[in-house]
Design a protein around this motif. Structure first.
Motif, PDB file in Angstrom:
ATOM      1  N   TYR B  70      -3.808  14.732  -8.749  1.00 28.83           N
ATOM      2  CA  TYR B  70      -3.425  13.326  -8.493  1.00 28.83           C
ATOM      3  C   TYR B  70      -4.110  12.895  -7.024  1.00 28.83           C
ATOM      4  CZ  TYR B  70       0.084  14.195 -11.899  1.00 28.83           C
ATOM      5  OH  TYR B  70       0.612  14.543 -13.212  1.00 28.83           O
ATOM      6  N   TRP B  71      -4.471  11.651  -6.936  1.00 32.01           N
ATOM      7  CA  TRP B  71      -4.633  10.989  -5.661  1.00 32.01           C
ATOM      8  C   TRP B  71      -4.237   9.862  -5.525  1.00 32.01           C
ATOM      9  CZ3 TRP B  71      -7.942  11.871  -9.643  1.00 32.01           C
ATOM     10  CH2 TRP B  71      -8.632  10.759 -10.117  1.00 32.01           C
ATOM     11  N   PRO B  72      -3.728   9.140  -4.371  1.00 28.24           N
ATOM     12  CA  PRO B  72      -3.430   7.690  -4.404  1.00 28.24           C
ATOM     13  C   PRO B  72      -4.247   6.727  -4.870  1.00 28.24           C
ATOM     14  CG  PRO B  72      -3.534   8.636  -2.270  1.00 28.24           C
ATOM     15  CD  PRO B  72      -4.053   9.611  -3.168  1.00 28.24           C
ATOM     16  N   VAL B  73      -4.112   5.766  -5.244  1.00 31.91           N
ATOM     17  CA  VAL B  73      -4.785   4.384  -5.916  1.00 31.91           C
ATOM     18  C   VAL B  73      -4.879   3.819  -4.355  1.00 31.91           C
ATOM     19  CG1 VAL B  73      -4.874   2.297  -6.843  1.00 31.91           C
ATOM     20  CG2 VAL B  73      -3.851   4.228  -7.957  1.00 31.91           C
ATOM     21  N   GLU B  74      -6.359   3.407  -3.952  1.00 35.53           N
ATOM     22  CA  GLU B  74      -6.525   2.947  -2.572  1.00 35.53           C
ATOM     23  C   GLU B  74      -6.651   1.349  -2.843  1.00 35.53           C
ATOM     24  OE1 GLU B  74      -9.956   4.306  -0.654  1.00 35.53           O
ATOM     25  OE2 GLU B  74      -9.760   6.614  -1.108  1.00 35.53           O
ATOM     26  N   ASP B  75      -6.852   0.828  -3.795  1.00 35.26           N
ATOM     27  CA  ASP B  75      -6.792  -0.744  -3.896  1.00 35.26           C
ATOM     28  C   ASP B  75      -5.461  -1.306  -3.460  1.00 35.26           C
ATOM     29  OD1 ASP B  75      -9.291  -0.354  -4.792  1.00 35.26           O
ATOM     30  OD2 ASP B  75      -8.727  -1.014  -7.165  1.00 35.26           O
ATOM     31  N   ALA B  76      -4.533  -0.997  -3.863  1.00 35.57           N
ATOM     32  CA  ALA B  76      -3.228  -1.325  -3.559  1.00 35.57           C
ATOM     33  C   ALA B  76      -2.901  -1.155  -1.867  1.00 35.57           C
ATOM     34  CB  ALA B  76      -2.018  -0.453  -4.223  1.00 35.57           C
ATOM     35  N   ALA B  77      -3.264   0.094  -1.376  1.00 28.84           N
ATOM     36  CA  ALA B  77      -3.005   0.264   0.034  1.00 28.84           C
ATOM     37  C   ALA B  77      -4.031  -0.781   0.739  1.00 28.84           C
ATOM     38  CB  ALA B  77      -3.148   2.044   0.338  1.00 28.84           C
ATOM     39  N   THR B  78      -5.157  -1.001   0.395  1.00 27.58           N
ATOM     40  CA  THR B  78      -6.179  -1.684   1.067  1.00 27.58           C
ATOM     41  C   THR B  78      -5.705  -3.183   0.999  1.00 27.58           C
ATOM     42  OG1 THR B  78      -7.995  -0.321   0.096  1.00 27.58           O
ATOM     43  CG2 THR B  78      -8.632  -2.339   1.324  1.00 27.58           C
ATOM     44  N   ALA B  79      -4.941  -3.585  -0.018  1.00 26.69           N
ATOM     45  CA  ALA B  79      -4.526  -4.981  -0.176  1.00 26.69           C
ATOM     46  C   ALA B  79      -3.257  -4.927   0.769  1.00 26.69           C
ATOM     47  CB  ALA B  79      -4.137  -5.281  -1.582  1.00 26.69           C
ATOM     48  N   ALA B  80      -2.501  -3.834   0.748  1.00 27.95           N
ATOM     49  CA  ALA B  80      -1.355  -4.114   1.513  1.00 27.95           C
ATOM     50  C   ALA B  80      -1.697  -4.003   3.240  1.00 27.95           C
ATOM     51  CB  ALA B  80      -0.595  -2.834   1.334  1.00 27.95           C
ATOM     52  N   ALA B  81      -2.645  -3.306   3.444  1.00 29.36           N
ATOM     53  CA  ALA B  81      -3.293  -3.455   5.033  1.00 29.36           C
ATOM     54  C   ALA B  81      -3.538  -4.747   5.371  1.00 29.36           C
ATOM     55  CB  ALA B  81      -4.403  -2.298   4.939  1.00 29.36           C
ATOM     56  N   SER B  82      -4.495  -5.501   4.347  1.00 26.93           N
ATOM     57  CA  SER B  82      -4.711  -6.547   5.039  1.00 26.93           C
ATOM     58  C   SER B  82      -3.879  -7.809   4.958  1.00 26.93           C
ATOM     59  CB  SER B  82      -6.024  -7.117   4.011  1.00 26.93           C
ATOM     60  OG  SER B  82      -5.574  -7.535   2.795  1.00 26.93           O
ATOM     61  N   ARG B  83      -2.837  -7.487   4.030  1.00 30.05           N
ATOM     62  CA  ARG B  83      -1.598  -8.186   4.163  1.00 30.05           C
ATOM     63  C   ARG B  83      -0.629  -8.083   5.487  1.00 30.05           C
ATOM     64  NH1 ARG B  83       0.789  -9.141  -2.033  1.00 30.05           N
ATOM     65  NH2 ARG B  83       1.760 -10.866  -1.047  1.00 30.05           N
ATOM     66  N   MET B  84      -0.713  -6.764   5.724  1.00 31.37           N
ATOM     67  CA  MET B  84       0.205  -6.405   6.855  1.00 31.37           C
ATOM     68  C   MET B  84      -0.374  -6.833   7.953  1.00 31.37           C
ATOM     69  SD  MET B  84       1.261  -2.290   7.863  1.00 31.37           S
ATOM     70  CE  MET B  84       2.101  -1.824   9.399  1.00 31.37           C
ATOM     71  N   ARG B  85      -1.816  -6.631   8.082  1.00 28.42           N
ATOM     72  CA  ARG B  85      -2.580  -7.301   9.321  1.00 28.42           C
ATOM     73  C   ARG B  85      -2.436  -8.675   9.523  1.00 28.42           C
ATOM     74  NH1 ARG B  85      -7.773  -5.826   8.191  1.00 28.42           N
ATOM     75  NH2 ARG B  85      -7.515  -3.575   8.472  1.00 28.42           N
ATOM     76  N   ALA B  86      -2.368  -9.341   8.521  1.00 27.52           N
ATOM     77  CA  ALA B  86      -2.124 -10.815   8.384  1.00 27.52           C
ATOM     78  C   ALA B  86      -0.573 -11.178   9.119  1.00 27.52           C
ATOM     79  CB  ALA B  86      -2.363 -11.536   7.150  1.00 27.52           C
TER      80      ALA B  86
END
Lengths: 296, 126
Positions: B70-86
């Motif tokens: 198993y490995w984490p889905v990166e898309d969701a975390a990338t999206a979360a990161a840009s929303r968190m930064r915003a």
């Protein structure tokens, strides 16, 4: 009106001066509550004093000032006009600061909440900055944890358990409410800003103690807090607690000491301040009512 | 925080597993994750959590030997990161209204902390 109306403006000082000493010993939870309640009452009382002082400007209204022409009807002029004016301005400034603070908090929480799907309790953001945020929920949805990959990679599995327990403690105990209440008090009365900082620190200490109890290892908790703080070294601190190192150092130091025992005696000062406040405000209000009767 | 019967609060188990997967550089099997968690959870519990996370599309997996890695889905975390930064961008500093586990500190404090940390390490050794 005598000095009673001015007293609440200064009575916040004993609270400000003793806040740090109260925070230094005993269990953080009871101190956080006592200081927040005392700060909110202090701010309410000083605001009420400003309202009373500003209201004395009413004697300059045309119907009342017309009476000044009757030498037989000498109106009491208890508060000099400039002081009443300053009180009015302070009141407006405090209101504006309160509004700004509340809006900033609500907007930040709302934007952070929007990052997670409803029902999600744990969200990872792929950011190198080591950050972990307990995002408070609403009546309809529970809060969630928002952590960056930076902090997940920084800590080992045991230290991450500390982190999650710490953040869950913030959520479960609704720490954001205490912090927001203390911030609102400090917005209304800037003398209370040190109390706001102390409450923010105590809430961290409280979550640290909860986490230490949860993982059952104080040294591990201290290590996790220290490693997370060290990873941010070089960036300017958001809050400075002054003497004996910043908040992070004090948290680690407290965790390397044995678990604190409750010390109720240290809460005497905030409780005393509250009682004196309420008494003084009652006197000032009584005097104002007597004055208003004389006017009308 | 643990619940009354000693079970961990909802979300904490998943957080532990996700933490391991994100900290790891390579995909991990359920046994790897369990070992990394220090044997805190039973193998079956870890397995169940991983399957649930996969159903929620939070992690991806592929066959490896008899099981999955198993490995984490990166898309969701990338999206979360840009929303968190915003969400944290702009003035005044919105980070100031949040509680921070990782508290910023100056150089003198960093020195103090390293000393304290060294002290803890020594004390932990019996």
């Amino acid at each position: 009106m005598t000095f009673a109306v001015y007293l609440p403006l200064l009575l916040a000082l004993p609270l400000t001066v003793t806040a740090r000493r109260i925070a230094a010993r005993g269990t953080p939870g009871s101190a956080a509550w006592a200081l927040t309640v005392a700060a909110v009452i202090a701010a309410a009382c000083s605001t009420w004093s400003l309202i009373l002082l500003a209201l004395t400007m009413l004697d300059d209204l045309p119907p009342l000032s017309a009476l000044d022409d009757h030498p037989t009807l000498e109106l009491p002029e208890p508060v000099p006009g400039p002081i009443a004016l300053v009180a009015g301005l302070l009141l407006l400034a405090g209101g504006a600061r309160l509004l700004t603070d509340v809006r900033l908090r609500l907007a930040t929480y709302r934007d952070l909440r929007a990052i997670s799907e409803p029902g999600e309790r744990f969200v990872v953001a792929d950011l190198a900055t080591p950050m972990a945020v307990a995002v408070p929920g609403t009546a309809r949805r529970p809060g969630h944890l928002l952590v960056t990959t930076g902090i997940l990679r920084l800590l080992d599995a045991d230290e991450r358990r500390v982190l999650f327990a710490h953040e869950r403690a913030h959520l479960d105990r609704h720490h954001h409410r205490l912090v927001a209440a203390a911030a609102a008090a400090a917005a209304l009365n800037p003398l209370l800003i040190p109390v706001r900082e102390t409450v923010a620190y105590l809430v961290e200490r409280w979550a640290d103690e909860d986490a230490a109890a949860d993982v059952g290892d104080r040294a591990l908790t201290a290590k996790a807090v220290a490693r997370a703080a060290l990873a941010t070294a070089g960036t300017p601190p958001l809050t400075a607690l002054g003497i004996g190192g910043g908040a992070a150092v004090q948290r680690v130091r407290a965790l390397t000491a044995p678990a604190p025992a409750p010390r109720r005696r240290r809460l005497v000062v905030p409780m005393l301040v509250v009682v004196v406040f309420l008494a003084v405000v009652t006197v000032a209000t009584g005097e104002f009512i007597a004055l208003a009767r004389a006017w009308l | 925080m643990t619940t009354k019967d000693g079970r961990r609060a909802p979300g904490t188990l998943e957080a532990g597993v996700m933490g391991v997967l994100w900290a790891a550089a390579t995909p991990m099997s359920a046994a790897d994750v369990q070992r990394e968690l220090g044997g805190e959870l039973a193998y079956n519990t870890v397995q169940t959590i991983l399957i649930r996370l996969h159903e929620k599309k939070t992690v991806e997996r592929r066959r490896a030997g008899r099981g999955h890695v198993y490995w984490p889905v990166e898309d969701a975390a990338t999206a979360a990161a840009s929303r968190m930064r915003a969400a944290l961008a702009g003035l005044p500093d919105r980070r100031a209204v949040l509680q921070h586990f990782a508290q910023a500190l100056d150089d003198a404090d960093a020195e103090l902390l390293r000393d304290l940390l060294a002290g803890t390490e020594q004390r932990r050794q019996p």
